[in-house]
Motif scaffolding. Structure first.
Motif, mmCIF file in Angstrom:
data_model
loop_
_atom_site.group_PDB
_atom_site.id
_atom_site.type_symbol
_atom_site.label_atom_id
_atom_site.label_comp_id
_atom_site.label_asym_id
_atom_site.label_seq_id
_atom_site.Cartn_x
_atom_site.Cartn_y
_atom_site.Cartn_z
ATOM 1 N N ARG A 49 2.008 -2.861 -8.220
ATOM 2 C CA ARG A 49 1.545 -2.194 -7.002
ATOM 3 C C ARG A 49 0.501 -1.122 -7.340
ATOM 4 N N TYR A 51 -1.116 2.667 -6.055
ATOM 5 C CA TYR A 51 -0.876 3.868 -5.260
ATOM 6 C C TYR A 51 -2.220 4.459 -4.892
ATOM 7 N N ILE A 68 -5.684 -2.185 7.360
ATOM 8 C CA ILE A 68 -5.851 -3.085 6.220
ATOM 9 C C ILE A 68 -6.585 -4.323 6.698
ATOM 10 N N VAL A 73 -8.277 -1.305 2.238
ATOM 11 C CA VAL A 73 -7.449 -0.359 2.988
ATOM 12 C C VAL A 73 -8.365 0.755 3.481
ATOM 13 N N ILE A 110 -3.864 -8.175 -2.161
ATOM 14 C CA ILE A 110 -2.742 -7.277 -1.883
ATOM 15 C C ILE A 110 -1.818 -7.904 -0.850
ATOM 16 N N SER A 112 -0.442 -7.292 2.247
ATOM 17 C CA SER A 112 -0.699 -6.324 3.322
ATOM 18 C C SER A 112 0.567 -6.024 4.134
ATOM 19 N N VAL A 115 2.617 -3.042 2.626
ATOM 20 C CA VAL A 115 2.020 -1.715 2.452
ATOM 21 C C VAL A 115 2.850 -0.671 3.196
ATOM 22 N N SER A 116 3.132 0.455 2.534
ATOM 23 C CA SER A 116 3.849 1.544 3.202
ATOM 24 C C SER A 116 3.126 2.849 2.914
ATOM 25 N N ALA A 117 3.339 3.844 3.779
ATOM 26 C CA ALA A 117 2.627 5.108 3.619
ATOM 27 C C ALA A 117 3.549 6.264 3.961
ATOM 28 N N VAL A 126 -0.187 6.067 -0.114
ATOM 29 C CA VAL A 126 -0.078 4.694 0.362
ATOM 30 C C VAL A 126 0.332 3.818 -0.821
ATOM 31 N N VAL A 128 0.622 0.147 -2.161
ATOM 32 C CA VAL A 128 -0.009 -1.142 -1.859
ATOM 33 C C VAL A 128 0.487 -2.177 -2.874
#
Lengths: 145, 154
Positions: A49, A51, A68, A73, A110, A112, A115-117, A126, A128
């Motif tokens: 992943r 960052y 995204i 992003v 990626i 999508s 994806v978390s934030a 974030v 990814v």
């Protein structure tokens, strides 16, 4: 928009900044005089992943848009000056305000949906995940004997 | 109306850029260039805003990633030094690919004039922004002196 693409870890501008800064004895003095992209972005690779962190002091999470598209992003929003402070009372203004947007195109595909934030202390983080095909893999070599 | 004197001066090696913006006003002539950062750039210089309120000055400094515990404000004679350490929001194992925000601690020093009431300086941190209140000393505030009418008494 401060578009950002790279192919690997080499950041030519960082090297130039460091060299110029070394010559003048102080990088940070330089960086305050030269227009900087806002927000400042850091990128990290943790194998499966990425960052992405962005410095957004004084902004609340609800004021940040995160989008995204493909391997890109994009974060955007508006940073407003403190309310109720008349312009003529300012004695110094170094902090950047106004509409901002930055996008990062990752070198790998990626995930999508994954994806978390999160947002804390003025820093957006974030996470990814890389697409399963793009993650580093160890392939065992079997002996044919 | 002349610009009011500003009881704070930003002294972090950026003096050349400060010429002509009025920030030199209101300070004693001693130590024209008192502080120079060391040759190696170890610290990040946080961007700041300064504005005036009726009771004094407010200084806002961007300190993203910093918590209350990591911020220290030191006052030694007329020098106010701001230091803060941001915590890294990503795991240790994640390798940096790009760092527009370098990981070093924040530091910046300011010169206060006697017009700031040092005993009442206060600070709060919210969403990575430090708000430093620098109240004006009582004797530095404009005072109205009443003139009593003596008519009819003599």
């Amino acid at each position: 928009m401060g578009g950002l693409q790279w192919q690997g870890q080499w950041d030519p501008f960082r090297e130039i900044r460091q060299e110029v800064g070394r010559l003048l004895g102080n990088i940070e003095t330089m960086s305050l005089r030269v227009p900087r992209p806002f927000p400042a972005i850091n990128l990290y690779d943790e194998g499966d992943r990425y960052y992405l962190t962005a410095e957004l002091p004084g902004i609340s999470a609800s004021e940040i848009d995160l989008g995204i598209a493909g391997q890109t992003v994009t974060i955007r929003g508006e940073r407003r000056r403190p309310e109720g402070v008349p312009e003529e009372t300012y004695r110094r203004q170094e902090r950047q305000f106004g509409r901002w947007a930055r996008s990062v195109t990752f070198p790998d595909r990626i995930d999508s949906a994954g994806v978390s934030a999160s947002f804390a202390r003025g820093i957006l983080t974030v996470v990814v995940p890389k697409n399963a095909d793009a993650r580093p893999r160890q392939i065992a070599v079997s002996s044919a004997e | 109306m002349p610009a009011p004197e500003l009881p704070i001066r930003v002294a972090d090696g950026r003096d050349d850029a400060d010429r002509g913006d009025g920030l030199e006003q209101g300070f004693p002539a001693r130590s024209p260039r008192p502080i120079r950062p060391g040759p190696s750039p170890v610290f990040r210089t946080p961007p700041i805003d300064i504005f005036e309120e009726p009771g004094g000055l407010v200084l806002l400094a961007d300190l993203p990633g910093c918590s209350e515990d990591s911020v220290s404000i030191e006052l030694e004679s007329n020098l106010l030094t701001l230091r803060a350490e941001a915590s890294r929001p990503v795991p240790e194992g994640a390798g940096p690919m790009l760092e527009e925000a370098p990981p070093g601690p924040f530091q910046r020093t300011f010169i206060l004039s006697d017009e700031v009431d040092r005993s009442r300086i206060s600070a709060e941190l919210k969403h990575g922004v430090l708000r430093l209140r620098l109240p004006k000393a009582e004797r530095a505030k404009p005072r109205r002196i009443e003139i009593r009418g003596m008519d009819g008494e003599g």
